[in-house]
Enzyme design. Structure first.
Site, short mmCIF file in Angstrom:
data_model
loop_
_atom_site.label_atom_id
_atom_site.label_comp_id
_atom_site.label_asym_id
_atom_site.label_seq_id
_atom_site.Cartn_x
_atom_site.Cartn_y
_atom_site.Cartn_z
N LYS A 68 0.79 -1.24 -0.07
CA LYS A 68 -0.14 0.05 0.13
C LYS A 68 1.05 1.21 0.16
CE LYS A 68 -2.31 -0.35 3.82
NZ LYS A 68 -1.76 -1.67 4.43
N ARG A 116 -9.92 1.06 9.20
CA ARG A 116 -9.47 -0.26 9.51
C ARG A 116 -10.50 -0.85 10.34
NH1 ARG A 116 -3.63 0.76 9.82
NH2 ARG A 116 -2.45 -1.29 10.11
N ARG A 139 11.41 -6.73 6.35
CA ARG A 139 11.44 -5.45 6.19
C ARG A 139 12.29 -4.39 7.18
NH1 ARG A 139 5.56 -2.49 5.77
NH2 ARG A 139 5.17 -2.84 7.64
N ARG A 197 10.77 -3.00 12.61
CA ARG A 197 9.82 -2.42 13.71
C ARG A 197 9.54 -3.42 14.49
NH1 ARG A 197 5.68 0.25 9.40
NH2 ARG A 197 4.18 -0.87 10.88
N ARG A 235 -1.77 -8.74 13.42
CA ARG A 235 -2.12 -7.80 12.79
C ARG A 235 -2.84 -8.31 11.65
NH1 ARG A 235 2.96 -4.89 11.52
NH2 ARG A 235 2.01 -3.44 10.57
#
Ligand code: AMP
Length: 208
Positions: free
Chosen positions: A13, A87, A121, A154, A165
């Site tokens: 995204k 969300r 990531r 992160r 998530r």
């Protein structure tokens, strides 16, 4: 034009939003980025949201909606790409009260692909450049190309938080697509497992 980008974590995204900004000059508004900036500021609100985010939990609608309302007031004329918001159905209903939505784009990827992408990531804590140890590694292992800082993962990109998530995404965010379908907003579903440029091409064709 206001667009919502929906997709599981790792669906690309953010990357697609950046490309849309270059092409259509819209404002890219990511609630995740806005909340991370608040957390980094060390404000009392920031400290509260930091702990919630690190656990992979959703920040309360009260806090997020306020941030969104301010962003809409500021960028409404330019047009906004909403990334990571709404969300939940509650947030979708709130957004409807402050902005008109022209299109919803869902970027689809499997959970396995999402976990694979996110767990590799890393980003630079200083300049925020994002790397992927599999597909876009820095020139020197573990170090940012731009400023030589050690790149970090992160907290909420660690596997347990990612799984949490993803399950929130399926339970709470996917139903939003039906909500917009019922409200006759244009919905575009795009296969996000393909190369970035192919996904972007289809995205632009869809948005016309
Ligand atoms: P993201 O960068 O979009 O993956 O968001 C990172 C984290 O910020 C999420 O795991 C949540 O803790 C928080 N967050 C971002 N957007 C929202 C939202 N719309 N509602 C609640 N929490 C959010």
């Amino acid at each position: 034009m206001n667009i919502i980008l929906i997709g599981a974590q790792g669906s690309g995204k953010g990357t697609q939003a950046q490309k849309l900004v270059e092409k259509y000059h819209l404002k890219h508004f990511s609630t995740g980025d806005a909340l991370r900036a608040e957390a980094a500021s060390g404000s009392p609100l920031g400290l509260k949201v930091k702990a919630i985010m690190e656990a992979g939990e959703l920040v309360s609608a009260e806090i997020v909606n306020e941030i969104v309302k301010n962003a809409v007031e500021k960028h409404q004329e330019q047009g906004i790409i909403f990334d990571g918001y709404p969300r939940t159905l509650e947030q979708a209903a709130f957004l409807e009260s402050v902005a008109e939505i022209d299109a919803v784009v869902e970027i689809e990827i499997t959970d396995d692909e999402a976990v694979k992408r996110i767990s590799s990531r890393y980003s630079c804590p200083k300049c925020k450049a994002v790397y992927n140890t599999q597909t876009k590694p820095p020139k020197k292992v573990g170090v940012c190309d731009n400023d030589g800082e050690a790149i970090v993962q992160r907290e909420d990109d660690k596997e347990a938080a990612v799984r949490k998530r993803l399950s929130d995404y399926h339970a709470q965010t996917e139903p939003i697509i039906d909500y917009y379908e019922d409200n006759e907003v244009s919905i575009y579903r795009i296969d996000g497992q393909r190369p970035v440029d192919e996904v972007f091409e289809e995205l632009c064709e869809s948005l016309g």
